[in-house]
Scaffold this active site. Structure first.
Site, short mmCIF file in Angstrom:
data_model
loop_
_atom_site.label_atom_id
_atom_site.label_comp_id
_atom_site.label_asym_id
_atom_site.label_seq_id
_atom_site.Cartn_x
_atom_site.Cartn_y
_atom_site.Cartn_z
N LYS A 54 0.83 -1.21 0.00
CA LYS A 54 0.00 0.00 0.00
C LYS A 54 0.86 1.25 0.00
O LYS A 54 0.55 2.24 -0.66
CB LYS A 54 -0.97 0.00 1.19
CG LYS A 54 -2.09 -1.01 0.98
CD LYS A 54 -3.24 -0.83 1.96
CE LYS A 54 -4.32 -1.88 1.68
NZ LYS A 54 -5.31 -2.01 2.74
N LYS A 83 -11.95 -6.20 -2.61
CA LYS A 83 -13.09 -5.28 -2.55
C LYS A 83 -12.71 -3.92 -3.10
O LYS A 83 -13.46 -3.28 -3.80
CB LYS A 83 -13.48 -5.06 -1.09
CG LYS A 83 -14.56 -5.93 -0.60
CD LYS A 83 -15.00 -5.42 0.76
CE LYS A 83 -14.67 -6.43 1.83
NZ LYS A 83 -13.50 -6.07 2.62
N LYS A 104 -4.62 -10.53 -6.39
CA LYS A 104 -5.69 -11.05 -5.54
C LYS A 104 -7.00 -10.28 -5.78
O LYS A 104 -6.97 -9.06 -5.90
CB LYS A 104 -5.27 -10.86 -4.08
CG LYS A 104 -6.31 -11.29 -3.07
CD LYS A 104 -5.91 -10.89 -1.65
CE LYS A 104 -6.42 -9.52 -1.26
NZ LYS A 104 -7.81 -9.47 -0.83
#
Ligand code: ATP
Ligand code: LTN
Length: 350
Positions: free
Chosen positions: A127, A211, A208
């Site tokens: 991130k 959401k 992956k």
């Protein structure tokens, strides 16, 4: 007398059940990976365990969230969990921020967790690489997760593969605290499914399914998608230029392997049976049609129950309020124990 005896027996039975804790972020539309990697297993094993499932809104705000969307997503996620089959009589489902012990325990654990442990977390590093500026909360995210788990003396933490490292860190945090202050925490184990623990993006099988990428066209199947949308995304799934339908670690075949994995978790059949079955298929088109069918059938009842639950928000809120109360009953005494261990003066002692 008889009632007393019965209560005692059921309390004893309850105590022999392993305690389970897991969490899910209200950070967007729940996707198929969340369901196959985590929620489905929670539902299937709920009768054997004492369960706590937490909607981790404090984790969700470690990256920017629109306040209005976050509120909606929190209730919507609760409805999805119940619609997927979590039984409020077998599971405590609650919103993290409504149980203040989590944030308090996180602070105390921050004070025993070396910052180097957090800087090594791969999810944090990923991130960090993607964003210009990041919040302190993002670095601290795994300590809050450790607080979630340790407050409940959970033995098992059922999660997808991406959370393996965070559960390992929780174990380290628990062991370090136990070493510094005496036996306080149960050291939990991650429970990760053999297949379905890492559902990959349909548009890119090297990433992956997430959401937070669900807005990208054809990346994910969302749990509330209508059959037509599900069919469309699966039909467009990236595969390879060959035609062999088999399970494989070959990066070239990651797309086909992903579709077969989805099919396997839903149908609960062996790899051999599935490969034999598809040996007569005419190319990837057939594979995609059959995968779409089983996904549509699996998600249809969840979608229908979801809409029924969302039409009675008062009842949903009542279930969540009850869940928070049950969660407080366990976590507040544990927080007191933690505070006592480190030498904080409790309000009742004044
Ligand atoms: P975000 O994109 O906001 O990080 P997410 O989709 O990764 O969200 P989480 O709420 O972080 O989902 O995770 C909830 C549970 O779902 C966790 O146990 C996680 O390991 C699992 N999970 C998430 N994505 C997948 C996936 N693609 N395959 C299998 N399990 C998954
Ligand atoms: N970090 C987890 C969500 C999470 C969690 C937890 C999972 C927060 N607290 C406690 C298991 C146990 C994730 O899925 N991203």
């Amino acid at each position: 007398m008889e009632t007393k005896g019965k209560t005692k027996i059921s309390a004893t039975l309850k105590n022999t059940k392993k305690r389970v804790f897991s969490g899910i972020q209200p950070s967007g539309d729940v996707q198929l990976g969340n369901y196959l990697g985590a929620i489905k297993g929670w539902v299937e094993r709920q009768a054997e365990k004492e369960n706590f499932f937490c909607i981790v809104d404090l984790h969700a705000i470690t990256v920017p969230q629109d306040p209005k969307d976050l509120r909606h997503q929190t209730r919507s996620l609760a409805a999805i969990l119940f619609a997927a089959g979590l039984d409020p009589n077998k599971c405590t489902v609650f919103i993290q921020s409504q149980v203040t012990a989590h944030a308090e325990a996180c602070w105390i654990l921050n004070c025993t967790t070396p910052v180097g442990w957090l800087e090594r977390m791969t999810q944090y590093k990923d991130k960090l690489a993607r964003q210009e500026s990041i919040a302190t909360g993002l670095l601290d995210y795994p300590v809050l997760m450790a607080a979630d788990i340790l407050l409940y003396d959970a033995h098992e933490v059922p999660v997808g593969d991406d959370q393996r490292q965070h559960v390992e860190l929780t174990r380290d945090i628990a062991q370090r605290f136990n070493h510094l202050y005496g036996e306080t925490f149960v050291v939990p184990e991650a429970v990760i499914p053999e297949i379905g623990a890492r559902v990959m993006g349909l548009n890119d099988p090297t990433v992956k399914m997430s959401k937070s990428y669900a807005h990208i066209k054809d990346h994910a199947v969302n749990l509330l998608d209508e059959p037509k949308e599900i069919e469309r995304s699966i039909k467009r799934a990236v595969t390879d230029s060959g035609n062999e339908i088999r399970f494989s670690d070959d990066p070239e075949k990651a797309g086909v392997n992903n579709l077969l994995g989805i099919y396997k978790v839903i149908t609960d059949r062996s790899k051999e049976e599935i490969e034999a079955d598809f040996s007569t298929a005419r190319g990837y088109g057939d594979l995609k049609t059959r995968v779409a069918e089983v996904v549509i059938d699996e998600l249809r009842p969840i979608r229908e129950r979801y809409h029924a639950l969302m039409s009675d928000v008062a009842e949903l809120d009542r279930l969540l309020a009850r869940g928070a109360e049950q969660a407080r009953a366990v976590s507040e005494p544990k927080l007191e124990e933690i505070k006592r261990r480190v030498g904080l003066v409790l309000p009742g002692e004044l």
